[in-house]
Scaffold this motif. Structure first.
Motif, PDB file in Angstrom:
ATOM      1  N   ALA A   1      13.862   9.031 -33.609  1.00 24.62           N
ATOM      2  CA  ALA A   1      13.650   9.192 -35.051  1.00 24.62           C
ATOM      3  C   ALA A   1      12.241   8.756 -35.463  1.00 24.62           C
ATOM      4  N   ARG A   2      11.757   7.643 -34.896  1.00 23.93           N
ATOM      5  CA  ARG A   2      10.423   7.138 -35.270  1.00 23.93           C
ATOM      6  C   ARG A   2       9.295   7.967 -34.697  1.00 23.93           C
ATOM      7  N   THR A   3       9.532   8.605 -33.573  1.00 24.73           N
ATOM      8  CA  THR A   3       8.447   9.360 -32.929  1.00 24.73           C
ATOM      9  C   THR A   3       8.569  10.869 -33.122  1.00 24.73           C
ATOM     10  N   HIS A   4       9.646  11.315 -33.751  1.00 28.20           N
ATOM     11  CA  HIS A   4       9.834  12.754 -33.966  1.00 28.20           C
ATOM     12  C   HIS A   4       8.662  13.325 -34.780  1.00 28.20           C
ATOM     13  N   GLY A   5       8.058  14.361 -34.272  1.00 25.90           N
ATOM     14  CA  GLY A   5       6.953  15.010 -34.965  1.00 25.90           C
ATOM     15  C   GLY A   5       5.582  14.408 -34.696  1.00 25.90           C
ATOM     16  N   VAL A   6       5.523  13.293 -33.987  1.00 24.22           N
ATOM     17  CA  VAL A   6       4.232  12.687 -33.672  1.00 24.22           C
ATOM     18  C   VAL A   6       3.568  13.532 -32.588  1.00 24.22           C
ATOM     19  N   ARG A   7       2.354  13.970 -32.850  1.00 22.76           N
ATOM     20  CA  ARG A   7       1.608  14.743 -31.865  1.00 22.76           C
ATOM     21  C   ARG A   7       0.237  14.112 -31.735  1.00 22.76           C
ATOM     22  N   VAL A   8      -0.111  13.737 -30.520  1.00 22.95           N
ATOM     23  CA  VAL A   8      -1.385  13.096 -30.247  1.00 22.95           C
ATOM     24  C   VAL A   8      -1.973  13.745 -29.011  1.00 22.95           C
ATOM     25  N   GLY A   9      -3.246  14.003 -29.038  1.00 19.86           N
ATOM     26  CA  GLY A   9      -3.902  14.525 -27.862  1.00 19.86           C
ATOM     27  C   GLY A   9      -5.354  14.103 -27.828  1.00 19.86           C
ATOM     28  N   ILE A  10      -5.774  13.552 -26.713  1.00 20.43           N
ATOM     29  CA  ILE A  10      -7.173  13.167 -26.553  1.00 20.43           C
ATOM     30  C   ILE A  10      -7.506  13.132 -25.064  1.00 20.43           C
ATOM     31  N   VAL A  11      -8.643  13.683 -24.743  1.00 18.97           N
ATOM     32  CA  VAL A  11      -9.180  13.602 -23.389  1.00 18.97           C
ATOM     33  C   VAL A  11     -10.620  13.132 -23.544  1.00 18.97           C
ATOM     34  N   VAL A  12     -10.959  12.023 -22.922  1.00 21.39           N
ATOM     35  CA  VAL A  12     -12.320  11.500 -22.974  1.00 21.39           C
ATOM     36  C   VAL A  12     -12.933  11.655 -21.595  1.00 21.39           C
ATOM     37  N   ASP A  13     -14.112  12.270 -21.540  1.00 20.12           N
ATOM     38  CA  ASP A  13     -14.826  12.464 -20.287  1.00 20.12           C
ATOM     39  C   ASP A  13     -16.281  12.082 -20.525  1.00 20.12           C
ATOM     40  N   GLY A  14     -16.578  10.798 -20.353  1.00 17.11           N
ATOM     41  CA  GLY A  14     -17.935  10.322 -20.611  1.00 17.11           C
ATOM     42  C   GLY A  14     -18.288  10.484 -22.072  1.00 17.11           C
ATOM     43  N   GLU A  15     -19.349  11.221 -22.351  1.00 13.10           N
ATOM     44  CA  GLU A  15     -19.789  11.397 -23.734  1.00 13.10           C
ATOM     45  C   GLU A  15     -19.028  12.490 -24.468  1.00 13.10           C
ATOM     46  N   SER A  16     -18.195  13.231 -23.777  1.00 11.53           N
ATOM     47  CA  SER A  16     -17.443  14.330 -24.383  1.00 11.53           C
ATOM     48  C   SER A  16     -16.007  13.909 -24.647  1.00 11.53           C
ATOM     49  N   VAL A  17     -15.431  14.474 -25.712  1.00  9.66           N
ATOM     50  CA  VAL A  17     -14.048  14.186 -26.044  1.00  9.66           C
ATOM     51  C   VAL A  17     -13.385  15.461 -26.564  1.00  9.66           C
ATOM     52  N   TRP A  18     -12.146  15.657 -26.151  1.00  6.33           N
ATOM     53  CA  TRP A  18     -11.318  16.738 -26.679  1.00  6.33           C
ATOM     54  C   TRP A  18     -10.207  16.048 -27.452  1.00  6.33           C
ATOM     55  N   LEU A  19     -10.024  16.430 -28.710  1.00  5.90           N
ATOM     56  CA  LEU A  19      -9.028  15.814 -29.583  1.00  5.90           C
ATOM     57  C   LEU A  19      -8.072  16.884 -30.084  1.00  5.90           C
ATOM     58  N   TYR A  20      -6.789  16.525 -30.230  1.00  2.00           N
ATOM     59  CA  TYR A  20      -5.845  17.446 -30.841  1.00  2.00           C
ATOM     60  C   TYR A  20      -5.818  17.163 -32.330  1.00  2.00           C
ATOM     61  N   ASP A  21      -6.123  18.149 -33.133  1.00  2.00           N
ATOM     62  CA  ASP A  21      -6.152  18.042 -34.587  1.00  2.00           C
ATOM     63  C   ASP A  21      -4.823  18.565 -35.114  1.00  2.00           C
ATOM     64  N   THR A  22      -3.880  17.653 -35.412  1.00  2.00           N
ATOM     65  CA  THR A  22      -2.548  18.076 -35.856  1.00  2.00           C
ATOM     66  C   THR A  22      -2.588  18.762 -37.215  1.00  2.00           C
ATOM     67  N   GLU A  23      -3.526  18.380 -38.062  1.00  2.91           N
ATOM     68  CA  GLU A  23      -3.619  18.979 -39.394  1.00  2.91           C
ATOM     69  C   GLU A  23      -3.923  20.470 -39.318  1.00  2.91           C
ATOM     70  N   HIS A  24      -4.766  20.879 -38.364  1.00  2.00           N
ATOM     71  CA  HIS A  24      -5.155  22.281 -38.234  1.00  2.00           C
ATOM     72  C   HIS A  24      -4.590  22.951 -36.976  1.00  2.00           C
ATOM     73  N   GLU A  25      -3.731  22.235 -36.242  1.00  2.00           N
ATOM     74  CA  GLU A  25      -3.062  22.759 -35.051  1.00  2.00           C
ATOM     75  C   GLU A  25      -4.044  23.390 -34.064  1.00  2.00           C
ATOM     76  N   ARG A  26      -4.984  22.568 -33.605  1.00  2.00           N
ATOM     77  CA  ARG A  26      -6.002  23.068 -32.682  1.00  2.00           C
ATOM     78  C   ARG A  26      -6.564  21.912 -31.869  1.00  2.00           C
ATOM     79  N   TRP A  27      -7.123  22.231 -30.714  1.00  2.00           N
ATOM     80  CA  TRP A  27      -7.907  21.294 -29.927  1.00  2.00           C
ATOM     81  C   TRP A  27      -9.357  21.470 -30.329  1.00  2.00           C
ATOM     82  N   VAL A  28     -10.062  20.364 -30.483  1.00  2.00           N
ATOM     83  CA  VAL A  28     -11.485  20.429 -30.811  1.00  2.00           C
ATOM     84  C   VAL A  28     -12.273  19.683 -29.743  1.00  2.00           C
ATOM     85  N   TYR A  29     -13.512  20.088 -29.569  1.00  2.00           N
ATOM     86  CA  TYR A  29     -14.429  19.445 -28.638  1.00  2.00           C
ATOM     87  C   TYR A  29     -15.477  18.718 -29.461  1.00  2.00           C
ATOM     88  N   ALA A  30     -15.761  17.480 -29.101  1.00  2.00           N
ATOM     89  CA  ALA A  30     -16.787  16.722 -29.819  1.00  2.00           C
ATOM     90  C   ALA A  30     -17.765  16.134 -28.816  1.00  2.00           C
TER      91      ALA A  30
END
Length: 181
Positions: A119-148
């Motif tokens: 019940a507490r974790t239902h709907g929680v979506r988290v995504g992150i991959v860190v590779d040195g200076e680069s990061v890939w994040l899951y943006d739940t608000e826009h339902e997409r992976w972004v690269y930063a």
């Protein structure tokens, strides 16, 4: 032969890209080839109207396009403008992860049963991959992976088909110029 004044703003991703006659998933056309240079001329929500060097145009999922780096500014034009600051998204990821961690710790300590944990974790979506200076994040608000790269971010991979985010029956149009958004 290239259309006069054609200046690519993006390229098609390396796996190619589906295309449509209009911003409507029911009207597909020929897919665009991988790494094809295109010029983004209009946006409607997630849809992008692109122009190819030969004058042919189509609608695509603009979130999948890979931006072509712009020429650096000339001296005296002021500081570089940063786009899509990744810090707010990083903060949302941290809050979601902290909430999940708290529920997992409470479950491990016996203060929460499996149903309560669900019940507490239902709907929680988290995504992150860190590779040195680069990061890939899951943006739940826009339902997409972004690269930063630390200073700015861009869409890496969307979850769904493109759609216009607007009131029913009307999709906002944004004309995009080579030097614009």
């Amino acid at each position: 032969m290239a259309t006069p004044g054609f200046r690519p703003t993006h390229v098609v991703p390396q796996h190619g890209l589906s295309a449509w006659e209009t911003p409507d998933p029911e009207r597909p056309t020929v897919a665009l080839d991988a790494l094809l240079p295109v010029q983004l001329v209009e946006r409607r929500g997630d849809w992008g109207h692109v122009l190819c060097a030969n004058g042919w145009s189509a609608w695509v999922d603009a979130r999948c396009l890979v931006a072509v780096p712009q020429d650096p500014p000339t001296a005296g034009t002021g500081p570089l403008a940063r786009t899509a600051d990744p810090r707010p998204l990083l903060a949302r990821v941290e809050r979601a992860l902290a909430g999940y961690r708290a529920a997992a710790e409470e479950l491990a300590a016996g203060g929460l049963d499996g149903e309560g944990f669900h019940a507490r974790t239902h709907g929680v979506r988290v995504g992150i991959v860190v590779d040195g200076e680069s990061v890939w994040l899951y943006d739940t608000e826009h339902e997409r992976w972004v690269y930063a790269d630390g200073a700015r971010m861009s869409t890496y991979a969307p979850d769904d088909t493109p759609h216009a985010r607007a009131e029913p029956g009307h999709a906002p149009t944004q004309v995009v110029t080579p030097d614009g958004p």
